[in-house]
Design a protein around this motif. Structure first.
Motif, PDB file in Angstrom:
ATOM      1  N   GLY A   1       1.557  -2.263  -3.096  1.00  7.08           N
ATOM      2  CA  GLY A   1       2.849  -2.668  -3.638  1.00  7.08           C
ATOM      3  C   GLY A   1       2.772  -3.497  -4.896  1.00  7.08           C
ATOM      4  O   GLY A   1       3.804  -3.980  -5.383  1.00  7.08           O
ATOM      5  N   ASP A   2       1.579  -3.641  -5.468  1.00  4.47           N
ATOM      6  CA  ASP A   2       1.418  -4.387  -6.718  1.00  4.47           C
ATOM      7  C   ASP A   2       1.554  -3.415  -7.887  1.00  4.47           C
ATOM      8  O   ASP A   2       0.664  -2.586  -8.109  1.00  4.47           O
ATOM      9  N   PRO A   3       2.649  -3.473  -8.653  1.00  2.00           N
ATOM     10  CA  PRO A   3       2.830  -2.517  -9.754  1.00  2.00           C
ATOM     11  C   PRO A   3       1.824  -2.689 -10.876  1.00  2.00           C
ATOM     12  O   PRO A   3       1.686  -1.807 -11.726  1.00  2.00           O
ATOM     13  N   GLY A   4       1.110  -3.827 -10.879  1.00  2.45           N
ATOM     14  CA  GLY A   4       0.139  -4.081 -11.942  1.00  2.45           C
ATOM     15  C   GLY A   4      -1.275  -3.626 -11.626  1.00  2.45           C
ATOM     16  O   GLY A   4      -2.217  -3.981 -12.349  1.00  2.45           O
ATOM     17  N   LEU A   5      -1.454  -2.846 -10.567  1.00  2.00           N
ATOM     18  CA  LEU A   5      -2.794  -2.382 -10.212  1.00  2.00           C
ATOM     19  C   LEU A   5      -3.435  -1.626 -11.370  1.00  2.00           C
ATOM     20  O   LEU A   5      -2.838  -0.710 -11.935  1.00  2.00           O
ATOM     21  N   THR A   6      -4.666  -2.019 -11.698  1.00  3.56           N
ATOM     22  CA  THR A   6      -5.413  -1.304 -12.736  1.00  3.56           C
ATOM     23  C   THR A   6      -6.120  -0.109 -12.116  1.00  3.56           C
ATOM     24  O   THR A   6      -6.133   0.079 -10.891  1.00  3.56           O
ATOM     25  N   ALA A   7      -6.748   0.676 -12.972  1.00  5.70           N
ATOM     26  CA  ALA A   7      -7.516   1.825 -12.475  1.00  5.70           C
ATOM     27  C   ALA A   7      -8.638   1.359 -11.554  1.00  5.70           C
ATOM     28  O   ALA A   7      -8.916   1.989 -10.525  1.00  5.70           O
ATOM     29  N   ASP A   8      -9.273   0.238 -11.890  1.00  3.40           N
ATOM     30  CA  ASP A   8     -10.334  -0.292 -11.033  1.00  3.40           C
ATOM     31  C   ASP A   8      -9.778  -0.768  -9.695  1.00  3.40           C
ATOM     32  O   ASP A   8     -10.415  -0.593  -8.648  1.00  3.40           O
ATOM     33  N   ASP A   9      -8.594  -1.383  -9.720  1.00  4.42           N
ATOM     34  CA  ASP A   9      -7.957  -1.821  -8.483  1.00  4.42           C
ATOM     35  C   ASP A   9      -7.660  -0.629  -7.581  1.00  4.42           C
ATOM     36  O   ASP A   9      -7.879  -0.675  -6.363  1.00  4.42           O
ATOM     37  N   VAL A  10      -7.145   0.442  -8.181  1.00  6.44           N
ATOM     38  CA  VAL A  10      -6.839   1.648  -7.413  1.00  6.44           C
ATOM     39  C   VAL A  10      -8.110   2.205  -6.788  1.00  6.44           C
ATOM     40  O   VAL A  10      -8.127   2.606  -5.619  1.00  6.44           O
ATOM     41  N   THR A  11      -9.200   2.208  -7.557  1.00  2.22           N
ATOM     42  CA  THR A  11     -10.477   2.702  -7.032  1.00  2.22           C
ATOM     43  C   THR A  11     -10.934   1.875  -5.838  1.00  2.22           C
ATOM     44  O   THR A  11     -11.411   2.417  -4.833  1.00  2.22           O
ATOM     45  N   ARG A  12     -10.779   0.560  -5.917  1.00  2.00           N
ATOM     46  CA  ARG A  12     -11.195  -0.305  -4.799  1.00  2.00           C
ATOM     47  C   ARG A  12     -10.353  -0.014  -3.546  1.00  2.00           C
ATOM     48  O   ARG A  12     -10.890   0.042  -2.431  1.00  2.00           O
ATOM     49  N   LEU A  13      -9.058   0.173  -3.722  1.00  3.86           N
ATOM     50  CA  LEU A  13      -8.219   0.477  -2.566  1.00  3.86           C
ATOM     51  C   LEU A  13      -8.533   1.856  -1.998  1.00  3.86           C
ATOM     52  O   LEU A  13      -8.537   2.053  -0.774  1.00  3.86           O
ATOM     53  N   ARG A  14      -8.805   2.797  -2.876  1.00  6.71           N
ATOM     54  CA  ARG A  14      -9.229   4.115  -2.394  1.00  6.71           C
ATOM     55  C   ARG A  14     -10.510   4.011  -1.568  1.00  6.71           C
ATOM     56  O   ARG A  14     -10.644   4.665  -0.524  1.00  6.71           O
ATOM     57  N   ASP A  15     -11.445   3.202  -2.042  1.00  4.34           N
ATOM     58  CA  ASP A  15     -12.709   3.035  -1.315  1.00  4.34           C
ATOM     59  C   ASP A  15     -12.480   2.448   0.076  1.00  4.34           C
ATOM     60  O   ASP A  15     -13.162   2.827   1.049  1.00  4.34           O
ATOM     61  N   ILE A  16     -11.530   1.521   0.170  1.00  6.33           N
ATOM     62  CA  ILE A  16     -11.206   0.952   1.487  1.00  6.33           C
ATOM     63  C   ILE A  16     -10.645   2.042   2.404  1.00  6.33           C
ATOM     64  O   ILE A  16     -11.041   2.160   3.576  1.00  6.33           O
ATOM     65  N   ILE A  17      -9.744   2.853   1.871  1.00  4.84           N
ATOM     66  CA  ILE A  17      -9.137   3.913   2.671  1.00  4.84           C
ATOM     67  C   ILE A  17     -10.192   4.906   3.150  1.00  4.84           C
ATOM     68  O   ILE A  17     -10.217   5.297   4.321  1.00  4.84           O
ATOM     69  N   VAL A  18     -11.085   5.276   2.245  1.00  2.12           N
ATOM     70  CA  VAL A  18     -12.162   6.201   2.627  1.00  2.12           C
ATOM     71  C   VAL A  18     -13.102   5.540   3.624  1.00  2.12           C
ATOM     72  O   VAL A  18     -13.497   6.139   4.642  1.00  2.12           O
ATOM     73  N   GLY A  19     -13.452   4.275   3.364  1.00  2.62           N
ATOM     74  CA  GLY A  19     -14.409   3.566   4.211  1.00  2.62           C
ATOM     75  C   GLY A  19     -13.933   3.344   5.627  1.00  2.62           C
ATOM     76  O   GLY A  19     -14.743   3.282   6.568  1.00  2.62           O
TER      77      GLY A  19
END
Length: 354
Positions: free
Chosen positions: A289-307
């Motif tokens: 819900g953070d509209p300011g997520l950077t591309a790196d932030d998105v990658t970190r959240l994706r990694d959590i979802i995959v992990g």
């Protein structure tokens, strides 16, 4: 050939929509020149893209129930595109999305029009008002196209309850979606409920039942189509959820990770919370819900979802739901050609990349 192109359906739906919109443009232009912007925006939105899956499911539901090809039926199921347009215009405004299908969302389009013309007041407020009103207008036009499609009164009378219930369900599903975001409910149960009512029913099940109603199908046929349509609609929405986080922007027409910035509590996200340890859950909660997520932030959240195994769990759920849908088609004897195309539509709905 895409399964929605059988019986030249996509082209015929497009022709019906174009003819209807030409009439509406004439009506609007006779009221005030300012309404040219409205006609242009709806033309671009409705005619400029979309897979036409909902009309395809409705048409082949009709054919599966024994209905014969008919241009009036094609025009009637084309009305579903206006329901879809309304839902997407409102959804983009609610979510604050900048784009839809790779072009500015309707509220952004009208905000830009306001700024370019140097009009008074706030551009964003004008854009929001325009998106609400154009979405409402599309919902009105969905009724009008159904009633002027050429179907006889008996067929319209049978279709009407399905059409009305479908529009109620998608609206309350949208409300449950925003309610889930503000309450922070991360349960898989709630995510599944939102997916079912916001998208699954009006994408597949209700269009199928609309077609069956037009064909005056017996209850056993409608039950079979529902048994196919509901799980398939949920699988469609789960694929949408995966694409909202992991999709290629060049294909989806939306920025990478947009669902994460918008804070959507999808099945995919709920499954990640369900399996995450405290550290991962906290990190996911902080970023969602953070509209300011950077591309790196998105990658970190994706990694959590995959992990957490959430992506694998969601993919298994898609496969299980699709299998259940296909198995349901064998319950009663449907038209063989229509059944084959419904199987192809199932693959198109669940293995898509956009």
């Amino acid at each position: 050939m895409h399964p929605a192109d059988h019986a030249d359906l996509r082209a015929r739906v497009g022709k019906a929509l174009s003819a209807f919109l030409t009439e509406q443009r004439a009506l609007l232009s006779g009221i005030d020149p300012a309404l040219a912007d409205v006609a242009d925006a709806i033309d671009d939105f409705v005619l400029g893209g979309g897979k036409r899956l909902r009309p395809a499911f409705a048409y082949w539901g009709y054919r599966a129930a024994g209905g014969e090809d008919d241009d009036a039926v094609v025009a009637a199921v084309a009305a579903l595109e206006f329901v879809q347009a309304s839902a997407l215009m409102h959804d983009d405004l609610i979510d604050g999305s900048d784009t839809r299908r790779g072009v500015p969302a309707v509220h952004r389009r009208f905000a830009t029009r306001h700024t370019g013309a140097g009009w008074q007041g706030g551009a964003d407020a004008f854009g929001a008002a325009a998106a609400v009103l154009l979405g409402d207008l599309c919902l009105v036009w969905s009724d009008e196209l159904l009633h002027t499609s050429g179907l006889d009164a008996a067929a319209i009378g049978r279709a009407r309850p399905v059409f009305d219930l479908m529009r109620t369900e998608v609206t309350i599903g949208q409300y449950l979606d925003v309610h889930t975001q503000v309450t922070g409910d991360t349960s898989v149960r709630r995510a599944s409920t939102v997916a079912r009512y916001k998208s699954a029913k009006y994408t597949v099940e209700r269009p199928l039942l609309l077609g069956a109603a037009i064909a005056d199908a017996p209850p056993a046929v409608s039950t079979t189509l529902s048994g196919y349509g509901l799980p398939l609609g949920e699988a469609f929405q789960l694929r949408d959820d995966v694409l909202g986080v992991f999709g290629d922007p060049a294909t989806t027409g939306k920025p990478a990770g947009d669902d994460l910035r918008e804070g959507k509590r999808t099945y995919l996200v709920a499954a990640a919370f369900d399996a995450a340890d405290r550290a991962r859950a906290d990190a996911l909660s902080a970023g969602l819900g953070d509209p300011g997520l950077t591309a790196d932030d998105v990658t970190r959240l994706r990694d959590i979802i995959v992990g957490t195994g959430a992506l694998d769990r969601t993919e298994r759920r898609i496969a299980d739901l699709t299998a259940a849908a296909l198995a349901a088609l064998d319950a009663v004897g449907l038209d063989p050609q229509a059944t084959a195309i419904l199987r192809d539509l199932a693959a198109a709905a669940t293995s898509r990349t956009a």
